[in-house]
Design a protein around this motif. Structure first.
Motif, PDB file in Angstrom:
ATOM      1  N   GLU A  92       1.323   7.919   2.869  1.00  0.00           N
ATOM      2  CA  GLU A  92      -0.579   7.630   2.581  1.00  0.00           C
ATOM      3  C   GLU A  92      -0.696   6.824   3.574  1.00  0.00           C
ATOM      4  O   GLU A  92      -1.535   7.004   4.786  1.00  0.00           O
ATOM      5  N   GLU A  93       0.185   5.476   3.673  1.00  0.00           N
ATOM      6  CA  GLU A  93       0.029   5.043   5.141  1.00  0.00           C
ATOM      7  C   GLU A  93      -0.209   5.477   6.547  1.00  0.00           C
ATOM      8  O   GLU A  93      -0.926   4.890   7.207  1.00  0.00           O
ATOM      9  N   LEU A  94       1.108   6.019   5.971  1.00  0.00           N
ATOM     10  CA  LEU A  94       1.111   7.090   7.855  1.00  0.00           C
ATOM     11  C   LEU A  94      -0.289   8.162   8.196  1.00  0.00           C
ATOM     12  O   LEU A  94      -0.888   7.702   9.577  1.00  0.00           O
ATOM     13  N   ALA A  95      -0.381   8.852   6.883  1.00  0.00           N
ATOM     14  CA  ALA A  95      -1.996   9.280   7.457  1.00  0.00           C
ATOM     15  C   ALA A  95      -3.172   8.172   7.888  1.00  0.00           C
ATOM     16  O   ALA A  95      -3.499   8.575   9.293  1.00  0.00           O
ATOM     17  N   ILE A  96      -3.042   7.344   6.836  1.00  0.00           N
ATOM     18  CA  ILE A  96      -4.231   6.261   7.089  1.00  0.00           C
ATOM     19  C   ILE A  96      -4.137   5.824   8.871  1.00  0.00           C
ATOM     20  O   ILE A  96      -5.171   5.826   9.588  1.00  0.00           O
ATOM     21  N   LEU A  97      -3.096   5.283   8.968  1.00  0.00           N
ATOM     22  CA  LEU A  97      -2.715   4.640  10.119  1.00  0.00           C
ATOM     23  C   LEU A  97      -3.080   6.078  11.671  1.00  0.00           C
ATOM     24  O   LEU A  97      -3.748   5.507  12.460  1.00  0.00           O
ATOM     25  N   ARG A  98      -2.339   7.132  11.046  1.00  0.00           N
ATOM     26  CA  ARG A  98      -3.237   8.204  12.195  1.00  0.00           C
ATOM     27  C   ARG A  98      -4.444   8.363  12.475  1.00  0.00           C
ATOM     28  O   ARG A  98      -5.122   8.509  13.653  1.00  0.00           O
ATOM     29  N   LEU A  99      -5.003   7.934  11.223  1.00  0.00           N
ATOM     30  CA  LEU A  99      -6.295   8.321  11.047  1.00  0.00           C
ATOM     31  C   LEU A  99      -6.960   6.858  12.294  1.00  0.00           C
ATOM     32  O   LEU A  99      -7.959   7.419  12.901  1.00  0.00           O
ATOM     33  N   ILE A 116     -11.236   0.029  11.617  1.00  0.00           N
ATOM     34  CA  ILE A 116     -10.269  -0.485  11.429  1.00  0.00           C
ATOM     35  C   ILE A 116     -10.679  -1.051   9.559  1.00  0.00           C
ATOM     36  O   ILE A 116      -9.939  -0.424   8.821  1.00  0.00           O
ATOM     37  N   ASN A 117     -11.538  -1.465   9.751  1.00  0.00           N
ATOM     38  CA  ASN A 117     -12.645  -1.649   7.903  1.00  0.00           C
ATOM     39  C   ASN A 117     -12.057  -0.254   6.897  1.00  0.00           C
ATOM     40  O   ASN A 117     -11.953  -0.100   6.416  1.00  0.00           O
ATOM     41  N   GLU A 118     -12.585   0.879   7.801  1.00  0.00           N
ATOM     42  CA  GLU A 118     -12.282   2.209   6.787  1.00  0.00           C
ATOM     43  C   GLU A 118     -11.406   2.437   6.754  1.00  0.00           C
ATOM     44  O   GLU A 118     -10.891   3.304   5.549  1.00  0.00           O
ATOM     45  N   ALA A 119     -10.079   1.796   7.460  1.00  0.00           N
ATOM     46  CA  ALA A 119      -8.658   2.151   7.432  1.00  0.00           C
ATOM     47  C   ALA A 119      -8.269   1.871   6.204  1.00  0.00           C
ATOM     48  O   ALA A 119      -7.359   1.744   5.147  1.00  0.00           O
ATOM     49  N   GLU A 121      -9.746   0.070   3.840  1.00  0.00           N
ATOM     50  CA  GLU A 121     -10.928   0.812   2.377  1.00  0.00           C
ATOM     51  C   GLU A 121      -9.477   2.079   1.912  1.00  0.00           C
ATOM     52  O   GLU A 121      -9.827   2.201   0.990  1.00  0.00           O
ATOM     53  N   LEU A 122      -9.702   2.986   3.167  1.00  0.00           N
ATOM     54  CA  LEU A 122      -8.458   3.882   2.476  1.00  0.00           C
ATOM     55  C   LEU A 122      -7.710   3.760   1.929  1.00  0.00           C
ATOM     56  O   LEU A 122      -7.288   4.754   0.734  1.00  0.00           O
ATOM     57  N   ALA A 131      -0.485  -2.538   0.911  1.00  0.00           N
ATOM     58  CA  ALA A 131      -0.956  -1.326   1.742  1.00  0.00           C
ATOM     59  C   ALA A 131      -2.147  -2.106   2.574  1.00  0.00           C
ATOM     60  O   ALA A 131      -2.175  -1.616   3.694  1.00  0.00           O
ATOM     61  N   SER A 132      -3.331  -1.971   1.941  1.00  0.00           N
ATOM     62  CA  SER A 132      -4.196  -2.430   3.069  1.00  0.00           C
ATOM     63  C   SER A 132      -4.117  -3.346   3.779  1.00  0.00           C
ATOM     64  O   SER A 132      -4.273  -3.226   5.145  1.00  0.00           O
ATOM     65  N   LYS A 133      -3.446  -4.873   3.081  1.00  0.00           N
ATOM     66  CA  LYS A 133      -2.865  -5.627   4.572  1.00  0.00           C
ATOM     67  C   LYS A 133      -2.074  -5.182   5.595  1.00  0.00           C
ATOM     68  O   LYS A 133      -2.216  -5.743   6.931  1.00  0.00           O
ATOM     69  N   PHE A 134      -1.306  -4.107   5.215  1.00  0.00           N
ATOM     70  CA  PHE A 134      -0.807  -4.225   6.158  1.00  0.00           C
ATOM     71  C   PHE A 134      -0.921  -2.650   7.465  1.00  0.00           C
ATOM     72  O   PHE A 134      -0.707  -3.410   8.484  1.00  0.00           O
ATOM     73  N   ILE A 135      -2.042  -2.666   6.650  1.00  0.00           N
ATOM     74  CA  ILE A 135      -2.227  -1.130   7.984  1.00  0.00           C
ATOM     75  C   ILE A 135      -3.888  -2.545   9.028  1.00  0.00           C
ATOM     76  O   ILE A 135      -3.638  -2.486   9.772  1.00  0.00           O
ATOM     77  N   ASN A 136      -3.649  -2.913   8.058  1.00  0.00           N
ATOM     78  CA  ASN A 136      -5.368  -3.800   8.874  1.00  0.00           C
ATOM     79  C   ASN A 136      -4.714  -4.076   9.412  1.00  0.00           C
ATOM     80  O   ASN A 136      -4.492  -4.840  11.016  1.00  0.00           O
ATOM     81  N   ALA A 137      -3.177  -5.171  10.248  1.00  0.00           N
ATOM     82  CA  ALA A 137      -2.762  -6.063  10.653  1.00  0.00           C
ATOM     83  C   ALA A 137      -2.032  -5.101  12.336  1.00  0.00           C
ATOM     84  O   ALA A 137      -2.477  -5.724  12.694  1.00  0.00           O
TER      85      ALA A 137
END
Length: 150
Positions: A92-99, A116-119, A121-122, A131-137
């Motif tokens: 899931e995180e990988l798909a969000i990061l790809r997007l 970034i904000n939308e990622a 939120e996903l 995961a949201s902190k990881f993706i944000n960073a």
């Protein structure tokens, strides 16, 4: 359909790409728009009613473009994730990061902060709490890297 709903749908199809070949993705996209298939209608029955032909076209084109840039996007994720191999990142995180990487790198119509904000939120909706902190960073690091390169 709102941009957030469209992004949500794109995320779900990009997530499915992890389990399908590129050739199978056209069929997967068609399934994503089929109201007879189980999925989104359970979460939001109005989602199908509000899906216009323009929305379907936009979503399909965006998904195929993300898949077309997958190799470069994955390379970027590997570079910014320092020490995290792609195989260690949740699907899931990988798909969000790809997007998110796609929107930051390739979609000039979406401001970086919005991407970034939308990622984030996903991630809050579909992933583990951290995961949201990881993706944000990671996406913030990409933006800083992009700014430094300019």
């Amino acid at each position: 359909m709102t941009r957030r709903e469209i992004r949500d749908k794109v995320f779900k199809i990009v997530f499915a790409a992890e389990f399908n070949t590129p050739d199978e993705m056209k069929e997967q996209i068609a399934f994503a728009f089929d109201p007879e298939m189980p999925g989104d209608e359970e979460d939001d029955p109005m989602l199908y009613a509000s899906l216009s032909d323009d929305d379907k076209e936009y979503i399909s084109a965006k998904v195929m473009d993300i898949i077309g840039h997958k190799e470069d996007i994955d390379k970027t994720i590997s570079e910014i994730s320092e020490g995290w191999k792609l195989q260690r990142i949740g699907k899931e995180e990988l798909a969000i990061l790809r997007l998110g990487v796609y929107e930051v790198r390739y979609d000039d119509t979406i401001p970086e902060k919005v991407a970034i904000n939308e990622a984030v939120e996903l991630a809050k909706k579909y992933c583990d709490v951290s995961a949201s902190k990881f993706i944000n960073a990671l996406l913030a690091k990409l933006v800083v890297k992009n700014d430094a390169a300019e």
